[in-house]
Motif scaffolding. Structure first.
Motif, mmCIF file in Angstrom:
data_model
loop_
_atom_site.group_PDB
_atom_site.id
_atom_site.type_symbol
_atom_site.label_atom_id
_atom_site.label_comp_id
_atom_site.label_asym_id
_atom_site.label_seq_id
_atom_site.Cartn_x
_atom_site.Cartn_y
_atom_site.Cartn_z
ATOM 1 N N ALA A 1 0.824 -1.243 0.133
ATOM 2 C CA ALA A 1 -0.095 0.020 -0.077
ATOM 3 C C ALA A 1 0.745 1.299 -0.114
ATOM 4 O O ALA A 1 1.933 1.257 0.701
ATOM 5 N N PRO A 2 0.367 2.316 -0.720
ATOM 6 C CA PRO A 2 1.121 3.617 -0.656
ATOM 7 C C PRO A 2 1.235 4.037 0.703
ATOM 8 O O PRO A 2 0.284 4.012 1.525
ATOM 9 N N GLU A 3 2.136 4.723 1.110
ATOM 10 C CA GLU A 3 2.384 5.421 2.478
ATOM 11 C C GLU A 3 2.747 6.660 2.338
ATOM 12 O O GLU A 3 3.510 7.176 1.253
ATOM 13 N N ALA A 4 2.690 7.503 3.371
ATOM 14 C CA ALA A 4 3.366 8.982 3.175
ATOM 15 C C ALA A 4 4.740 8.766 3.553
ATOM 16 O O ALA A 4 5.284 8.428 4.658
ATOM 17 N N LEU A 5 5.863 9.244 2.618
ATOM 18 C CA LEU A 5 7.112 9.000 2.829
ATOM 19 C C LEU A 5 7.896 10.133 2.191
ATOM 20 O O LEU A 5 7.324 11.280 1.646
ATOM 21 N N VAL A 6 9.247 10.355 2.552
ATOM 22 C CA VAL A 6 9.951 11.280 2.028
ATOM 23 C C VAL A 6 10.937 10.644 1.014
ATOM 24 O O VAL A 6 11.799 9.673 1.389
ATOM 25 N N GLU B 1 4.024 6.615 -2.045
ATOM 26 C CA GLU B 1 4.403 5.289 -2.632
ATOM 27 C C GLU B 1 4.560 4.046 -1.544
ATOM 28 O O GLU B 1 4.480 4.351 -0.384
ATOM 29 N N PRO B 2 4.454 3.146 -2.218
ATOM 30 C CA PRO B 2 4.698 1.548 -1.355
ATOM 31 C C PRO B 2 6.115 1.838 -0.874
ATOM 32 O O PRO B 2 7.046 2.385 -1.367
ATOM 33 N N PHE B 3 6.299 1.502 0.417
ATOM 34 C CA PHE B 3 7.441 1.434 1.251
ATOM 35 C C PHE B 3 7.942 0.016 1.359
ATOM 36 O O PHE B 3 7.197 -0.839 1.837
#
Length: 180
Positions: A72-77, A132-134
């Motif tokens: 699943a997409p996640e909030a990333l940097v 994005e996926p992590f």
């Protein structure tokens, strides 16, 4: 409830899965949990030991059907630097803090953390917020999304010390072959 007792690693299975489960990085490290697929398949993941599931793995149900694992997409940097030398230095600092980090060749991805984002910018990195996926690296001791063995060691690092380690930080004791 039907159970999933086996994980087929990405690349070892083919065909159309009966269903899919959308899981973030944390939810992809499981041993036993009830799940519901996107198409409504309800099942119990029931593995002998906890393991990290990777995007593209399949969970094999008792009746032979397969449920595909989707990251699943996640909030990333996302982190970039002016050259590879600076990017390697940033990666070293992230690793020194035991932060799960996804290596993407010319860029890195980490979870959102304003303290770490500030550090990256001080080191010359440029950050962008992405969803994005992590899929972080597993590392030498199995941290992150890796099949099989988990090191089972976690540090609760705060931002109190300059090096990211608390003053009472214990030291790893490794055997002679651990750092080859």
């Amino acid at each position: 409830m039907i159970r999933a007792l086996e994980v087929l690693e990405v690349g070892t299975w083919s065909g159309e899965p009966a269903d899919r489960v959308d899981l973030d990085h944390d939810d992809r490290h499981r041993r036993r949990v009830a799940m519901t697929g996107e198409a409504g398949t309800e099942f119990l993941l029931d593995l002998p030991k906890a393991m990290a599931l990777r995007a593209g793995d399949a969970l094999k149900l008792e009746d032979g059907r397969l449920v595909e694992v989707v990251a699943a997409p996640e909030a990333l940097v996302e982190i970039v630097a002016e050259d590879m030398g600076h990017l390697v230095k940033i990666a070293w600092h992230l690793g020194n803090r035991h932060l799960p980090t996804q290596l993407l060749g010319d860029r890195l991805r980490i979870r959102r953390d304003h303290v770490i984002e500030d550090m990256v910018e001080r080191l010359g990195g440029r950050i962008a917020f992405v969803t994005e996926p992590f899929d972080p690296e597993g590392g030498a001791y199995g941290h992150g999304a890796v099949h099989g063995h988990e090191h089972g060691h976690h540090h609760g690092h705060g931002a109190g010390a300059d090096d990211g380690h608390s003053p009472d930080h214990g030291h790893h004791h490794h055997g002679p072959h651990d750092h080859g």
